[in-house]
Design a protein around this motif. Sequence first.
Motif, mmCIF file in Angstrom:
data_model
loop_
_atom_site.group_PDB
_atom_site.id
_atom_site.type_symbol
_atom_site.label_atom_id
_atom_site.label_comp_id
_atom_site.label_asym_id
_atom_site.label_seq_id
_atom_site.Cartn_x
_atom_site.Cartn_y
_atom_site.Cartn_z
ATOM 1 N N UNK A 270 0.838 -1.198 0.000
ATOM 2 C CA UNK A 270 0.000 0.000 0.000
ATOM 3 C C UNK A 270 0.878 1.256 0.000
ATOM 4 N N UNK A 271 0.554 2.158 -0.919
ATOM 5 C CA UNK A 271 1.303 3.400 -1.026
ATOM 6 C C UNK A 271 2.536 3.323 -1.906
ATOM 7 N N UNK A 272 2.905 2.103 -2.339
ATOM 8 C CA UNK A 272 4.109 1.954 -3.166
ATOM 9 C C UNK A 272 3.808 1.443 -4.577
ATOM 10 N N UNK A 273 2.546 1.147 -4.850
ATOM 11 C CA UNK A 273 2.189 0.655 -6.173
ATOM 12 C C UNK A 273 2.229 1.829 -7.167
ATOM 13 N N UNK A 274 2.971 1.702 -8.270
ATOM 14 C CA UNK A 274 3.147 2.826 -9.212
ATOM 15 C C UNK A 274 1.943 2.996 -10.134
ATOM 16 N N UNK A 275 0.847 3.489 -9.585
ATOM 17 C CA UNK A 275 -0.401 3.606 -10.338
ATOM 18 C C UNK A 275 -0.230 4.360 -11.652
#
Length: 315
Positions: free
Chosen positions: A301-306
């Motif tokens: 969570x928070x690190x996925x390169x959307x």
Amino acid sequence: MKKRLPLTVIGGFLGAGKTTLLNRWLREANGLRMAVLVNDFGALNIDAELIAATHGDTTALTNGCVCCQIGDDLGRALVEVIDAKTPFDAVVIEASGVSDPWRIAQIGMAAPELSLEGVIVLVDASAVAQQAKDPLLADTLVRQLKSADLVVVNKADLATADALAGALAWVEATAPGTPCIETTESAVPLALLSGVPHADAAPHVCGPGCHDHHGHHGHAAPDHGALFETWSAQPDAVIPAATLRAWLREVPPGVLRLKGLLRTGESDWSEVQFAGRHGSLRKASAPAGDARAGVVAIGLRGRLPDAALKDFFVP
């Protein structure tokens, strides 16, 4: 075209949490037929309510999964899984606490019916830095770690701040660049490295928060939502196979697992898989009916390169 059976190998030193992880995955199977191969059958201690029947070295579970003791012949055990009358969706092998999981993965890779999805290695956050200083243990620990597509620093809740920092530093120094996550009680979602078939992936990883087919979020499972998140899309455009292969060689940091079924030509479809450090692209049949292309990515969570994922799959 017969689909190859996804294979995941779980490694890690004694007491790192491998059995806890297997039990967790068996409880969360949700219709996925897994064959779990273990060295020490008794150590699994499967929940009684899951057991349907036991025959020698094999236990059949009520959810369609089976657990088999490997014995001295892993190859024979794999052949029995491959030739099972009712096909399995995935096979998971637990390497013994002192073995090299990569050697086991190579045995699996020798069978054309199997597809290696990844090697996940667990380490005990409270003990691994100290264990690595023991000359009798160091070689085993290093070999295990160097084979990993994903390192799970487990039992983080039991480690002091110094011990956890030491464990993370040792992992980075020993296997630089390998994806690494911290967790407690082996809380790794089944979708992360299990080879869950694409057709079933979205219902398992996409929760009530999903609202937009062109790049949306969901939770990998209710109890994993605080740690992991997903991104998914249904690309309409054709993405040439060569373009996909090039992207798989340079997957943006933060993607731990990605899988999908994509159109790679006017009438060509491919299955794309990425786990930890390795990606693959294989020809596939077109989806049935009016089903569309789809891709799902999982990360912390928070690190996925959307933004990077959206730019590539749905520009």
